[in-house]
Write a protein that holds these residues in place. Structure first.
Motif, PDB file in Angstrom:
ATOM      1  N   ASP A 170      -3.683  -5.027  -2.360  1.00 27.54           N
ATOM      2  CA  ASP A 170      -4.002  -6.396  -2.760  1.00 27.54           C
ATOM      3  C   ASP A 170      -5.039  -6.358  -3.887  1.00 27.54           C
ATOM      4  O   ASP A 170      -5.966  -5.541  -3.840  1.00 27.54           O
ATOM      5  CB  ASP A 170      -4.582  -7.171  -1.568  1.00 27.54           C
ATOM      6  N   TRP A 177      -1.863  -1.969  -6.685  1.00 27.29           N
ATOM      7  CA  TRP A 177      -1.712  -1.293  -5.377  1.00 27.29           C
ATOM      8  C   TRP A 177      -2.382  -2.132  -4.285  1.00 27.29           C
ATOM      9  O   TRP A 177      -3.517  -2.594  -4.457  1.00 27.29           O
ATOM     10  CB  TRP A 177      -2.389   0.074  -5.459  1.00 27.29           C
ATOM     11  N   LEU A 224      -9.030  -6.200  -3.149  1.00 31.70           N
ATOM     12  CA  LEU A 224      -9.711  -5.183  -2.336  1.00 31.70           C
ATOM     13  C   LEU A 224      -9.870  -3.875  -3.103  1.00 31.70           C
ATOM     14  O   LEU A 224      -8.881  -3.177  -3.375  1.00 31.70           O
ATOM     15  CB  LEU A 224      -8.889  -4.944  -1.058  1.00 31.70           C
ATOM     16  N   TYR A 225     -11.133  -3.523  -3.413  1.00 31.76           N
ATOM     17  CA  TYR A 225     -11.431  -2.283  -4.141  1.00 31.76           C
ATOM     18  C   TYR A 225     -10.446  -2.041  -5.281  1.00 31.76           C
ATOM     19  O   TYR A 225      -9.855  -0.952  -5.405  1.00 31.76           O
ATOM     20  CB  TYR A 225     -11.498  -1.075  -3.194  1.00 31.76           C
ATOM     21  N   ALA A 280      -4.110  -1.529   2.367  1.00 28.93           N
ATOM     22  CA  ALA A 280      -4.113  -0.296   3.165  1.00 28.93           C
ATOM     23  C   ALA A 280      -4.718  -0.566   4.540  1.00 28.93           C
ATOM     24  O   ALA A 280      -4.361   0.089   5.521  1.00 28.93           O
ATOM     25  CB  ALA A 280      -4.908   0.780   2.429  1.00 28.93           C
ATOM     26  N   LEU A 288      -0.383   5.905   4.256  1.00 24.81           N
ATOM     27  CA  LEU A 288       0.116   4.877   5.181  1.00 24.81           C
ATOM     28  C   LEU A 288       1.313   4.140   4.578  1.00 24.81           C
ATOM     29  O   LEU A 288       1.314   3.806   3.392  1.00 24.81           O
ATOM     30  CB  LEU A 288      -1.007   3.883   5.491  1.00 24.81           C
ATOM     31  N   ALA A 337       0.800  -1.233   0.000  1.00 24.85           N
ATOM     32  CA  ALA A 337       0.000   0.000   0.000  1.00 24.85           C
ATOM     33  C   ALA A 337       0.828   1.276   0.000  1.00 24.85           C
ATOM     34  O   ALA A 337       0.345   2.318   0.419  1.00 24.85           O
ATOM     35  CB  ALA A 337      -0.946  -0.021   1.189  1.00 24.85           C
ATOM     36  N   ASP A 359      -6.564   8.053   2.012  1.00 21.95           N
ATOM     37  CA  ASP A 359      -6.701   7.802   3.440  1.00 21.95           C
ATOM     38  C   ASP A 359      -7.705   6.677   3.692  1.00 21.95           C
ATOM     39  O   ASP A 359      -8.557   6.384   2.849  1.00 21.95           O
ATOM     40  CB  ASP A 359      -7.083   9.073   4.201  1.00 21.95           C
ATOM     41  N   THR A 360      -7.545   6.069   4.830  1.00 22.28           N
ATOM     42  CA  THR A 360      -8.374   4.929   5.248  1.00 22.28           C
ATOM     43  C   THR A 360      -8.613   5.102   6.735  1.00 22.28           C
ATOM     44  O   THR A 360      -7.738   5.618   7.434  1.00 22.28           O
ATOM     45  CB  THR A 360      -7.601   3.608   4.997  1.00 22.28           C
TER      46      THR A 360
HETATM   47  C1  LIG Z   1      -8.695   1.847  -5.304  1.00 21.89           C
HETATM   48  S1  LIG Z   1      -8.526   1.504  -3.598  1.00 21.89           S
HETATM   49  C2  LIG Z   1      -7.201   0.367  -3.622  1.00 21.89           C
HETATM   50  C3  LIG Z   1      -7.082  -0.457  -2.365  1.00 21.89           C
HETATM   51  C4  LIG Z   1      -5.927  -1.446  -2.451  1.00 21.89           C
HETATM   52  N1  LIG Z   1      -6.197  -2.481  -3.429  1.00 21.89           N
HETATM   53  C5  LIG Z   1      -5.593  -2.095  -1.124  1.00 21.89           C
HETATM   54  O1  LIG Z   1      -5.523  -3.323  -1.062  1.00 21.89           O
HETATM   55  O2  LIG Z   1      -5.379  -1.368  -0.168  1.00 21.89           O
HETATM   56  C6  LIG Z   1      -7.809   3.011  -3.074  1.00 21.89           C
HETATM   57  C7  LIG Z   1      -8.116   3.299  -1.600  1.00 21.89           C
HETATM   58  O3  LIG Z   1      -7.267   2.517  -0.800  1.00 21.89           O
HETATM   59  C8  LIG Z   1      -6.909   3.233   0.353  1.00 21.89           C
HETATM   60  N2  LIG Z   1      -5.436   3.356   0.363  1.00 21.89           N
HETATM   61  C9  LIG Z   1      -4.580   2.775  -0.507  1.00 21.89           C
HETATM   62  N3  LIG Z   1      -3.315   3.025  -0.169  1.00 21.89           N
HETATM   63  C10 LIG Z   1      -3.362   3.788   0.963  1.00 21.89           C
HETATM   64  C11 LIG Z   1      -2.381   4.355   1.805  1.00 21.89           C
HETATM   65  N4  LIG Z   1      -1.063   4.195   1.567  1.00 21.89           N
HETATM   66  N5  LIG Z   1      -2.789   5.066   2.879  1.00 21.89           N
HETATM   67  C12 LIG Z   1      -4.107   5.223   3.148  1.00 21.89           C
HETATM   68  N6  LIG Z   1      -5.079   4.704   2.391  1.00 21.89           N
HETATM   69  C13 LIG Z   1      -4.711   3.992   1.307  1.00 21.89           C
HETATM   70  C14 LIG Z   1      -7.633   4.573   0.300  1.00 21.89           C
HETATM   71  O4  LIG Z   1      -8.848   4.435   0.992  1.00 21.89           O
HETATM   72  C15 LIG Z   1      -7.870   4.726  -1.182  1.00 21.89           C
HETATM   73  O5  LIG Z   1      -8.979   5.561  -1.427  1.00 21.89           O
END
Ligand SMILES: C[S@@+](CC[C@H](N)C(=O)[O-])C[C@H]1O[C@@H](n2cnc3c(N)ncnc32)[C@H](O)[C@@H]1O
Length: 258
Positions: free
Chosen positions: A113, A111, A116-117, A145, A210, A11, A245-246
């Motif tokens: 996994d 990005w 996930l989204y 994330a 993160l 992430a 952000d998460t």
């Molecule tokens: C399209 S989704 C991808 C998620 C990714 N496949 C995962 O496994 O974390 C993008 C979202 O993941 C979260 N995200 C991904 N990387 C992040 C990070 N380094 N810090 C905080 N949130 C992150 C955020 O909520 C962002 O809006």
């Protein structure tokens, strides 16, 4: 038969790369790096950094490709996403056909996994259904994330014997907190949806960027830190040009068991 690896790269911290992901990168002849346009160049840069650091296969090459921008949601969110995925499927199909030899191996770097989204697996299923090109698929998991959030806050995601719901900012705004979810993780929230909740007596564990050197984490009761998180988030987004952000939300304390 062409081989396609879908590799979770973690992430945001290159150290999230697993041994399996590194060996996958080195099995591939072609590494596909998406460019999601202005404001997301840091994300493409991280993928390049990962390749520079971990790829030792002298025969591998990188192919960068532009990802089309999604249209504004009209007439419906689903149909907009459908059109967008169809456009990306056509690009994926071209990349697989033109860049991977018939017995070759290509890798998409995803990005976090891939489960996930992320739509890469759904889009590759579309490519398969178009029946123009055949390929074998292998998925290599990555650190999400959500795991990065839990590690940075040094917290368990679930309370004892309790459930976890993973949702988006849009759904949190529309539906509020689900009464039966012990903990709720929110992703893809561009608008601080936590501030739409009436109940301010909820703990938030928030994290941006993160796993990266720019990581910011904050926690507390929504009533105490909600406004501060919104301010910090907006300043960081303005300074850097983008933000991811998460956060996790839950009632304070452990659930009252039977
Ligand atoms: C399209 S989704 C991808 C998620 C990714 N496949 C995962 O496994 O974390 C993008 C979202 O993941 C979260 N995200 C991904 N990387 C992040 C990070 N380094 N810090 C905080 N949130 C992150 C955020 O909520 C962002 O809006």
């Amino acid at each position: 038969m062409r081989k396609l690896l879908v590799i979770g790269i973690g992430a945001g911290n290159p150290d999230h790369m697993t041994v399996q992901a590194i060996s996958g990168l080195n099995r591939a002849d072609v590494l596909f790096i998406p460019d999601k346009g202005a404001g997301k160049t840091d994300l493409a840069e991280l993928r390049r950094e990962i390749c520079d650091r971990f790829v030792t296969n002298p025969k591998s090459r990188r192919v960068e490709f532009d990802v089309p921008v999604r249209a504004e949601p009209a007439p419906s969110y689903r149909s907009t996403v459908d059109d967008w995925h169809e456009a990306i499927a056509a690009i994926y199909e071209g990349l697989i056909r033109d860049e991977i030899a018939e017995d070759g191996c290509g890798a998409f770097l995803i990005w976090g996994d891939p489960s996930l989204y992320d739509s890469a697996l759904r889009i590759l299923e579309r490519v398969r259904l178009r029946s123009n090109i055949a390929f074998d698929l292998e998925v290599i998991p990555g650190i999400t994330a959500i795991q990065a959030l839990a590690a940075s806050h040094k917290m368990a995601l679930n309370r004892i014997g309790d459930s976890i719901l993973i949702t988006t900012g849009r759904r949190l705004t529309e539906e509020g907190l689900a009464g039966n979810a012990g903990s709720t993780v929110v992703m893809l929230d561009g608008k601080c949806a936590f501030n739409t909740l009436d109940d301010r007596d909820v703990v938030i564990h928030w994290g941006a960027y993160l796993g990266t050197p720019d990581e910011i984490i904050l926690s507390g009761l929504l009533g105490d830190v909600g406004a501060e998180i919104e301010k910090v988030r907006e300043e960081a987004r303005r300074d850097k040009g983008w933000i991811m952000d998460t956060y996790l939300l839950r009632k304070p304390g452990e659930p009252q068991g039977d």
